[in-house]
Design an enzyme around this catalytic site. Structure first.
Site, PDB file in Angstrom:
ATOM      1  CG  ASP A 188       4.641  -1.159  -8.183  1.00 18.82           C
ATOM      2  OD1 ASP A 188       5.436  -1.352  -9.123  1.00 18.82           O
ATOM      3  OD2 ASP A 188       4.991  -1.084  -6.996  1.00 18.82           O
ATOM      4  N   GLY A 192       0.766  -1.244   0.000  1.00 18.89           N
ATOM      5  CA  GLY A 192       0.000   0.000   0.000  1.00 18.89           C
ATOM      6  C   GLY A 192       0.797   1.296   0.000  1.00 18.89           C
ATOM      7  CG  ASP A 207      -6.295 -12.374 -11.047  1.00 20.48           C
ATOM      8  OD1 ASP A 207      -5.761 -11.454 -11.678  1.00 20.48           O
ATOM      9  OD2 ASP A 207      -6.058 -13.577 -11.251  1.00 20.48           O
ATOM     10  CE  LYS A 218       6.598  -3.796 -10.589  1.00 17.82           C
ATOM     11  NZ  LYS A 218       7.529  -3.476  -9.519  1.00 17.82           N
TER      12      LYS A 218
HETATM   13  N1  SAM Z   1       2.770  -0.650  -5.272  1.00 24.16           N
HETATM   14  C1  SAM Z   1       2.795  -1.503  -4.093  1.00 24.16           C
HETATM   15  C2  SAM Z   1       3.237  -0.656  -2.926  1.00 24.16           C
HETATM   16  O1  SAM Z   1       3.742   0.424  -3.155  1.00 24.16           O
HETATM   17  O2  SAM Z   1       3.066  -1.077  -1.792  1.00 24.16           O
HETATM   18  C3  SAM Z   1       3.703  -2.706  -4.295  1.00 24.16           C
HETATM   19  C4  SAM Z   1       3.145  -3.675  -5.308  1.00 24.16           C
HETATM   20  S1  SAM Z   1       4.035  -5.192  -5.365  1.00 24.16           S
HETATM   21  C5  SAM Z   1       5.499  -4.728  -6.238  1.00 24.16           C
HETATM   22  C6  SAM Z   1       3.169  -6.096  -6.599  1.00 24.16           C
HETATM   23  C7  SAM Z   1       1.770  -6.516  -6.196  1.00 24.16           C
HETATM   24  O3  SAM Z   1       1.127  -7.031  -7.359  1.00 24.16           O
HETATM   25  C8  SAM Z   1       1.698  -7.636  -5.149  1.00 24.16           C
HETATM   26  O4  SAM Z   1       1.099  -7.158  -3.982  1.00 24.16           O
HETATM   27  C9  SAM Z   1       0.827  -8.710  -5.821  1.00 24.16           C
HETATM   28  O5  SAM Z   1      -0.096  -9.293  -4.950  1.00 24.16           O
HETATM   29  C10 SAM Z   1       0.109  -7.885  -6.881  1.00 24.16           C
HETATM   30  N2  SAM Z   1      -0.427  -8.690  -7.990  1.00 24.16           N
HETATM   31  C11 SAM Z   1       0.252  -9.557  -8.786  1.00 24.16           C
HETATM   32  N3  SAM Z   1      -0.584 -10.109  -9.693  1.00 24.16           N
HETATM   33  C12 SAM Z   1      -1.818  -9.573  -9.465  1.00 24.16           C
HETATM   34  C13 SAM Z   1      -3.103  -9.748 -10.067  1.00 24.16           C
HETATM   35  N4  SAM Z   1      -3.276 -10.596 -11.095  1.00 24.16           N
HETATM   36  N5  SAM Z   1      -4.157  -9.042  -9.586  1.00 24.16           N
HETATM   37  C14 SAM Z   1      -3.985  -8.191  -8.538  1.00 24.16           C
HETATM   38  N6  SAM Z   1      -2.791  -7.978  -7.927  1.00 24.16           N
HETATM   39  C15 SAM Z   1      -1.723  -8.663  -8.374  1.00 24.16           C
END
Ligand code: SAM
Length: 308
Positions: free
Chosen positions: A121, A53, A96, A161
């Site tokens: 991200d 978050g 998702d 990203k």
């Molecule tokens: N931007 C966030 C922060 O600043 O705290 C960090 C994000 S982290 C790099 C990547 C996130 O992408 C993870 O929490 C993961 O659960 C989420 N993620 C990956 N695939 C996903 C999907 N298909 N749907 C939703 N979230 C997804």
């Protein structure tokens, strides 16, 4: 883990704890903003793949600063596969983003209005198979773009990203169909050793006859070879490094007292919720060895890891 690992020497990790961000990723969004001014006139925003978050924290802070001059209260929606600890003023959705049902829920929140900014991200759990990881990441980006075409107002901004790869130009060309300005940004808080970068797409202006449709995912229904595109459809994106020379280098190690003063350990701002490794820790402390423990890799550099 942070007390003893290389995280302790990672200046952005330490700063995140000192300044109250849930993850060091916050600095990436702040540095992108320094270069591209992405929060200007933004009152409604969506944070896709938001856990734990820190980007939502940045959005909340920036939009509330903007709100001083706006009449409407800021609206922020954060979505992630994983549960996220509550954040004041942020609506949370667990799901998702590649599923139509999640996309539809997000769209419902914007039934009578549009978002000014969508950020994503998203990063998959990396498999270590490079091509596979890059493919899954680009699918996340396309899912985010598909949702964006339903909810972003004309003129709005999309930041996501991207893993820099050989076939990246095709993604840039796809983005260029929808946005006037597309740029690839590498904030100095993003490690050089990581293939991640961020596309910053400004001025949303879809083709006149484009009808967003969830069941016909954007531009992915027909195989397309970049080499077959006519010159006019090829787009070479500018590449920008964000963060001036005064910003620390994310690949370097700094002494704990870097910047002057005594170093004192700070506890994590937000402990993990329902961490997948909790069972392994319990087993370890009770003397039994956890089976099949997953090794972490550093492509997904900022999240999903124990913070203390
Ligand atoms: N931007 C966030 C922060 O600043 O705290 C960090 C994000 S982290 C790099 C990547 C996130 O992408 C993870 O929490 C993961 O659960 C989420 N993620 C990956 N695939 C996903 C999907 N298909 N749907 C939703 N979230 C997804």
């Amino acid at each position: 883990m942070g007390k003893t690992s290389k995280d302790k020497r990672d200046i952005y990790y330490r700063r995140a704890k000192e300044e109250g961000w849930r993850a060091r990723s916050a600095f990436k969004l702040l540095q992108i903003d320094n270069e591209f001014n992405i929060f200007e006139d933004v009152n409604k925003a969506v944070d896709l793949c938001a856990a734990p978050g820190s980007w939502s924290q940045v959005l909340s802070r920036k939009l509330n600063e903007n709100h001083k001059d706006a009449s409407e209260k800021p609206k922020i929606i954060a979505v992630d596969l994983q549960a996220m600890a509550p954040l004041d003023g942020v609506i949370q959705l667990q799901g998702d983003i590649t599923k139509v049902s999640t996309a539809e829920k997000i769209i419902t929140y914007f039934e009578n209005s549009k978002a000014d900014l969508v950020v994503c991200d998203g990063a998959p759990d990396v498999t270590g198979l490079h091509d596979m990881d890059i493919y899954i990441q680009s699918q996340l980006l396309l899912a985010a773009l598909n949702i964006t075409t339903h909810i972003l107002r004309p003129g709005g901004t999309f930041v996501a990203k991207i893993f820099r790869a050989r076939e990246g130009s095709l993604l840039y060309s796809q983005l260029k169909i929808f946005f006037e300005d597309v740029c690839c940004a590498k904030p100095s808080s993003s490690r050089n050793s990581s293939i991640e970068a961020f596309v910053v797409c400004k001025n949303y202006s879809p083709p006149d006859d484009y009808i967003p449709h969830m069941l016909n995912p954007l531009l992915t229904h027909e195989p397309l070879n970049y080499e077959d595109l006519k010159d006019v459809n090829k787009y070479v994106v500018p590449f920008m490094v964000c963060g001036d020379l005064t910003q620390p280098d994310s690949d370097a190690c700094y002494p704990l007292n870097f910047g002057g003063g005594e170093y004192s350990y700070s506890e994590p701002i937000q402990g993990p919720i329902d961490a997948p490794y909790e069972e392994a820790i319990k087993m370890e402390s009770s003397g039994s060895k956890p089976k099949n423990m997953k090794k972490s890799t550093d492509t997904n550099e900022d999240c999903n890891k124990p913070q203390s």
